[in-house]
Write a protein that holds these residues in place. Sequence first.
Motif, PDB file in Angstrom:
ATOM      1  N   VAL A   1       0.843  -1.201   0.000  1.00 26.65           N
ATOM      2  CA  VAL A   1       0.000   0.000   0.000  1.00 26.65           C
ATOM      3  C   VAL A   1       0.872   1.242   0.000  1.00 26.65           C
ATOM      4  O   VAL A   1       0.651   2.185  -0.776  1.00 26.65           O
ATOM      5  CB  VAL A   1      -0.969   0.007   1.213  1.00 26.65           C
ATOM      6  N   VAL A   2       1.878   1.265   0.846  1.00 22.18           N
ATOM      7  CA  VAL A   2       2.773   2.424   0.930  1.00 22.18           C
ATOM      8  C   VAL A   2       3.523   2.613  -0.387  1.00 22.18           C
ATOM      9  O   VAL A   2       3.628   3.734  -0.894  1.00 22.18           O
ATOM     10  CB  VAL A   2       3.750   2.266   2.112  1.00 22.18           C
ATOM     11  N   LEU A   3       4.035   1.534  -0.950  1.00 23.66           N
ATOM     12  CA  LEU A   3       4.790   1.634  -2.200  1.00 23.66           C
ATOM     13  C   LEU A   3       3.914   2.104  -3.362  1.00 23.66           C
ATOM     14  O   LEU A   3       4.335   2.950  -4.157  1.00 23.66           O
ATOM     15  CB  LEU A   3       5.445   0.294  -2.528  1.00 23.66           C
ATOM     16  N   PHE A   4       2.698   1.569  -3.463  1.00 21.08           N
ATOM     17  CA  PHE A   4       1.800   2.004  -4.527  1.00 21.08           C
ATOM     18  C   PHE A   4       1.346   3.448  -4.323  1.00 21.08           C
ATOM     19  O   PHE A   4       1.180   4.192  -5.288  1.00 21.08           O
ATOM     20  CB  PHE A   4       0.589   1.076  -4.643  1.00 21.08           C
ATOM     21  N   ALA A   5       1.164   3.862  -3.081  1.00 16.44           N
ATOM     22  CA  ALA A   5       0.797   5.261  -2.817  1.00 16.44           C
ATOM     23  C   ALA A   5       1.945   6.191  -3.216  1.00 16.44           C
ATOM     24  O   ALA A   5       1.710   7.255  -3.813  1.00 16.44           O
ATOM     25  CB  ALA A   5       0.441   5.440  -1.344  1.00 16.44           C
ATOM     26  N   LEU A   6       3.171   5.806  -2.904  1.00 21.18           N
ATOM     27  CA  LEU A   6       4.325   6.606  -3.330  1.00 21.18           C
ATOM     28  C   LEU A   6       4.443   6.637  -4.846  1.00 21.18           C
ATOM     29  O   LEU A   6       4.735   7.694  -5.434  1.00 21.18           O
ATOM     30  CB  LEU A   6       5.606   6.042  -2.715  1.00 21.18           C
ATOM     31  N   ALA A   7       4.210   5.513  -5.489  1.00 24.26           N
ATOM     32  CA  ALA A   7       4.260   5.464  -6.949  1.00 24.26           C
ATOM     33  C   ALA A   7       3.190   6.367  -7.555  1.00 24.26           C
ATOM     34  O   ALA A   7       3.439   7.043  -8.561  1.00 24.26           O
ATOM     35  CB  ALA A   7       4.079   4.029  -7.431  1.00 24.26           C
TER      36      ALA A   7
END
Length: 80
Positions: free
Chosen positions: A35-41
């Motif tokens: 979730v964090v990685l996709f939000a940053l992306a």
Amino acid sequence: MKSLCVIVAGLILSWIFTDVRSESGFFNLFMPLCVVLFALALMIWTVFALAARRSSGAQPTAYDVLDSHDHGGDGGSGGD
């Protein structure tokens, strides 16, 4: 545009499968990390999309203005 669809789909799916109370490390550790990685992306994608939109509407440079004048005629050669 495909990248935006992949990022949003990954964000939604990882949000759905996140379960912080689960005893499985996949659901309580890996999915929140996704979730964090996709939000940053998604944030990075948005920044680049806005930058591309801004640069496409940039003001012309002095060279562009000078070069855009009509250069009709024979080019000043004076010949026939």
